[in-house]
Scaffold this active site. Structure first.
Site, PDB file in Angstrom:
ATOM      1  N   PHE A  28      16.670 -49.431 -28.317  1.00 60.24           N
ATOM      2  CA  PHE A  28      16.777 -49.260 -26.866  1.00 60.24           C
ATOM      3  C   PHE A  28      15.733 -50.111 -26.155  1.00 60.24           C
ATOM      4  CE2 PHE A  28      15.457 -47.013 -22.967  1.00 60.24           C
ATOM      5  CZ  PHE A  28      16.665 -46.987 -22.284  1.00 60.24           C
ATOM      6  N   HIS A  29      14.525 -50.125 -26.702  1.00 55.44           N
ATOM      7  CA  HIS A  29      13.445 -50.911 -26.117  1.00 55.44           C
ATOM      8  C   HIS A  29      13.782 -52.401 -26.147  1.00 55.44           C
ATOM      9  CE1 HIS A  29       9.371 -52.239 -25.166  1.00 55.44           C
ATOM     10  NE2 HIS A  29       9.441 -53.036 -26.211  1.00 55.44           N
TER      11      HIS A  29
END
Length: 252
Positions: free
Chosen positions: A143-144
């Protein structure tokens, strides 16, 4: 001459920093970051399927070389961008350093900001080592990487206010993270989240100032992204340290 003009003169550019100006390419094609992320997520899924019935690879030497390369790059980027931001801070003050957005006019920042944006694609390779070594792939990790790539290209095209500090902090954190790659580096990331929210807060405070260009959309997406990161990192530390230690205590 005003403070920002003096600041631009303080940091002398090397010859090679004058050679690269690919900003127009990202400005025109920043939306390609979306299909890049889609391909990245598909490769994660396919890689995990392929590795499901296999033993994980060691890859110690390639991983060491990969981390070392990114560490050197991040250290160089941190030194050059911090030199620029320090000059703007000393000559123009905090507000000028936060609101300064004409980075593409300076060869040093133009060079390192493009490499910064491009590096968000290269850093997707971190995930390949996790998949091939059959390590646990956290939601926080992919996600990052995905959101940073999209937001960096989105913000880069507009040279938004606060971008200099975002870039400098990220270079700094990655310099430590890729050099040591330990839990301590994850702690520095939480400090980066707090720093990012501080810069966003100052952007919001000076939003009406004509010399502090940004938009409410930029502030909303940047704040949402940093809040999500902060929540995920806090959750990660809670799971890794507090619940992990509680489980060990019970087991003992």
């Amino acid at each position: 001459m005003n403070g920002s003009g003096e600041a631009l003169r303080l940091l002398q550019a090397y010859d090679f920093e004058h050679q690269l100006d690919l900003r127009p390419w990202i400005v025109d094609y920043w939306r390609t970051s979306f299909p890049m992320v889609v391909v990245y997520l598909l490769l994660i899924f396919m890689g995990q399927r392929v590795m499901k019935g296999r033993s994980g690879y060691n890859l110690r030497l390639p991983l060491m070389l990969w981390s070392l390369s990114l560490a050197i790059f991040s250290i160089l980027g941190m030194v050059r961008t911090w030199g620029f931001m320090k000059a703007v801070l000393l000559w123009g003050g905090l507000k000028q350093s936060v609101c300064f957005s004409r980075f593409h006019n300076d060869p040093v920042i133009r060079f390192w900001s493009f490499l910064f944006a491009a590096s968000k694609v290269i850093e997707l390779g971190d995930t390949a080592f996790i998949v091939l070594r059959k390590q646990r792939l956290l939601f926080l990790h992919w996600f990052h990487h995905s959101t940073v790539l999209i937001y960096t290209w989105y913000a880069y095209k507009d040279s938004v206010a606060g971008g200099g500090w975002f870039m400098t902090m990220n270079y700094g954190v990655h310099a430590f993270m890729y050099s040591y790659y330990t839990a301590r580096a994850a702690g520095l990331r939480i400090l980066q989240m707090a720093g990012g929210m501080t810069v966003n807060g100052l952007n919001w405070f000076w939003l009406q100032d004509r010399n502090c260009y940004t938009s409410q959309d930029q502030l909303f997406w940047a704040s949402s992204m940093y809040l999500a990161y902060l929540a995920l990192f806090l959750h990660f530390f809670h799971q890794a340290y507090f619940r992990g230690r509680a489980g060990k205590t019970k087991g003992e």
